[in-house]
Design a protein around this motif. Structure first.
Motif, short mmCIF file in Angstrom:
data_model
loop_
_atom_site.label_atom_id
_atom_site.label_comp_id
_atom_site.label_asym_id
_atom_site.label_seq_id
_atom_site.Cartn_x
_atom_site.Cartn_y
_atom_site.Cartn_z
N GLY A 87 0.77 -1.25 0.08
CA GLY A 87 0.06 0.16 0.04
C GLY A 87 0.87 1.35 0.07
N GLN A 88 2.02 1.08 -0.42
CA GLN A 88 2.92 2.35 -0.48
C GLN A 88 3.82 2.39 -1.70
OE1 GLN A 88 4.76 2.35 3.69
NE2 GLN A 88 6.14 1.07 2.72
N ALA A 89 4.35 3.41 -1.99
CA ALA A 89 5.54 3.54 -2.82
C ALA A 89 6.53 4.63 -2.63
CB ALA A 89 5.01 3.60 -4.17
N PRO A 90 7.90 4.38 -2.53
CA PRO A 90 8.87 5.49 -2.60
C PRO A 90 8.80 6.39 -3.59
CG PRO A 90 9.91 3.50 -2.41
CD PRO A 90 8.66 3.17 -2.60
N VAL A 91 8.98 7.67 -3.70
CA VAL A 91 9.26 8.42 -4.62
C VAL A 91 10.59 9.09 -4.71
CG1 VAL A 91 8.28 10.19 -6.27
CG2 VAL A 91 6.77 8.54 -5.09
N ASN A 92 11.42 9.12 -5.51
CA ASN A 92 12.49 9.79 -5.60
C ASN A 92 12.85 10.54 -6.85
OD1 ASN A 92 13.87 8.62 -3.25
ND2 ASN A 92 13.87 6.63 -4.42
N PHE A 93 13.10 12.04 -6.74
CA PHE A 93 13.26 12.74 -8.04
C PHE A 93 14.51 13.50 -7.98
CE2 PHE A 93 10.57 14.66 -5.00
CZ PHE A 93 10.98 16.03 -4.76
N ILE A 94 14.99 14.00 -8.97
CA ILE A 94 16.31 14.87 -9.14
C ILE A 94 15.82 16.21 -9.52
CG2 ILE A 94 18.51 15.12 -10.12
CD1 ILE A 94 18.55 12.35 -10.49
N PRO A 95 15.99 17.21 -8.82
CA PRO A 95 15.41 18.71 -9.16
C PRO A 95 16.50 18.99 -10.55
CG PRO A 95 15.94 18.62 -7.01
CD PRO A 95 16.38 17.40 -7.53
N VAL A 96 15.94 19.65 -11.54
CA VAL A 96 16.61 20.09 -12.76
C VAL A 96 17.15 21.46 -12.78
CG1 VAL A 96 16.23 20.34 -15.29
CG2 VAL A 96 15.30 18.56 -14.05
N SER A 97 16.24 22.48 -12.30
CA SER A 97 16.48 23.81 -12.04
C SER A 97 15.81 24.76 -11.29
CB SER A 97 16.59 24.49 -13.48
OG SER A 97 16.90 25.90 -13.31
N ASP A 98 16.20 25.51 -10.50
CA ASP A 98 15.30 26.35 -9.54
C ASP A 98 14.95 27.49 -10.30
OD1 ASP A 98 17.47 27.99 -9.31
OD2 ASP A 98 18.12 27.49 -7.07
N GLY A 99 15.57 27.82 -11.55
CA GLY A 99 15.04 28.91 -12.21
C GLY A 99 15.72 30.21 -11.46
N GLY A 100 16.69 30.36 -10.75
CA GLY A 100 17.25 31.35 -10.17
C GLY A 100 16.75 31.66 -8.73
N SER A 101 15.76 30.82 -8.14
CA SER A 101 15.02 31.31 -6.77
C SER A 101 15.18 29.95 -6.11
CB SER A 101 13.66 31.78 -6.95
OG SER A 101 13.25 32.04 -5.82
N ALA A 102 15.66 29.94 -4.91
CA ALA A 102 15.73 28.52 -4.07
C ALA A 102 14.25 28.09 -3.99
CB ALA A 102 16.26 28.86 -2.72
N ILE A 103 14.19 26.69 -4.20
CA ILE A 103 12.96 25.76 -4.07
C ILE A 103 12.45 26.07 -2.55
CG2 ILE A 103 11.98 23.68 -4.15
CD1 ILE A 103 12.82 24.47 -6.81
N THR A 104 11.19 26.11 -2.41
CA THR A 104 10.49 26.12 -1.25
C THR A 104 9.97 25.05 -0.67
OG1 THR A 104 8.64 27.25 -2.01
CG2 THR A 104 10.55 28.94 -1.07
N SER A 105 9.36 24.23 -1.89
CA SER A 105 8.70 22.83 -1.49
C SER A 105 8.55 21.98 -2.81
CB SER A 105 7.24 23.19 -1.02
OG SER A 105 6.48 23.69 -2.16
N TYR A 106 8.38 20.91 -2.70
CA TYR A 106 8.12 20.08 -3.71
C TYR A 106 6.55 19.43 -3.33
CZ TYR A 106 13.07 20.20 -4.96
OH TYR A 106 13.99 20.69 -5.20
N THR A 107 5.89 19.06 -4.34
CA THR A 107 4.72 18.17 -4.12
C THR A 107 4.76 17.19 -5.14
OG1 THR A 107 3.45 20.21 -3.40
CG2 THR A 107 2.03 18.54 -4.09
N VAL A 108 4.37 15.87 -4.53
CA VAL A 108 4.44 14.77 -5.38
C VAL A 108 3.03 14.24 -5.51
CG1 VAL A 108 4.83 12.34 -5.40
CG2 VAL A 108 6.59 13.86 -4.72
N THR A 109 2.71 14.12 -6.83
CA THR A 109 0.97 13.58 -6.94
C THR A 109 0.80 12.36 -7.70
OG1 THR A 109 0.18 15.96 -7.17
CG2 THR A 109 -1.26 14.40 -8.13
N VAL A 110 0.08 11.41 -7.25
CA VAL A 110 -0.06 10.26 -7.63
C VAL A 110 -1.45 10.19 -8.75
CG1 VAL A 110 -1.34 9.27 -5.57
CG2 VAL A 110 -0.33 7.69 -6.94
N ALA A 111 -1.36 9.36 -9.52
CA ALA A 111 -2.46 9.04 -10.67
C ALA A 111 -2.49 7.71 -10.89
CB ALA A 111 -2.18 9.80 -11.97
#
Length: 121
Positions: free
Chosen positions: A5-29
């Protein structure tokens, strides 16, 4: 590792566009639920999935400029039930305890019936 009933999700950020990332949201379909990693982590575990159902995941990052476009969908992931270790139930422990007590009682009864002989060789 994927569990029931679960799954780990790992991702690699590509670019922050010049401003530090403040959050990530993972969505499941299907379903739309997901998880939100605690920064600086770029992974989280999505819970509440149905075993045997195929899912994909997307990620959106947010920074001071706004939300990124939705990432490409992940490969399909299908959670499966995991085998659980067999833990004795209370009734099983009771059976073990009763068996031990019966053996102990039998030893006491046998000792009472055996004659006591004091002999020295």
């Amino acid at each position: 590792m994927m569990g029931s009933g679960q799954a780990p999700v790992n991702f690699i950020p590509v670019s922050d566009g010049g401003s530090a990332i403040t959050s990530y949201t993972v969505t499941v379909a299907p379903g739309g639920a997901g998880c939100t990693p605690t920064l600086p982590a770029t992974s989280c575990v999505v819970l509440g999935l149905s075993n045997g159902t195929a899912y994909t995941f997307t990620v959106v990052s947010t920074n001071g400029v706004g939300a990124s476009p939705v990432s490409l969908a992940s490969a399909v992931v299908t959670p499966v039930a995991t085998a659980s270790a067999s833990i004795p139930t209370l009734s099983a422990w009771g059976l073990v305890l009763m068996s031990g007590l019966l053996v102990l009682q039998a030893l006491v009864v046998l000792r009472r019936k055996l004659p006591v002989v004091d002999s020295y060789v």
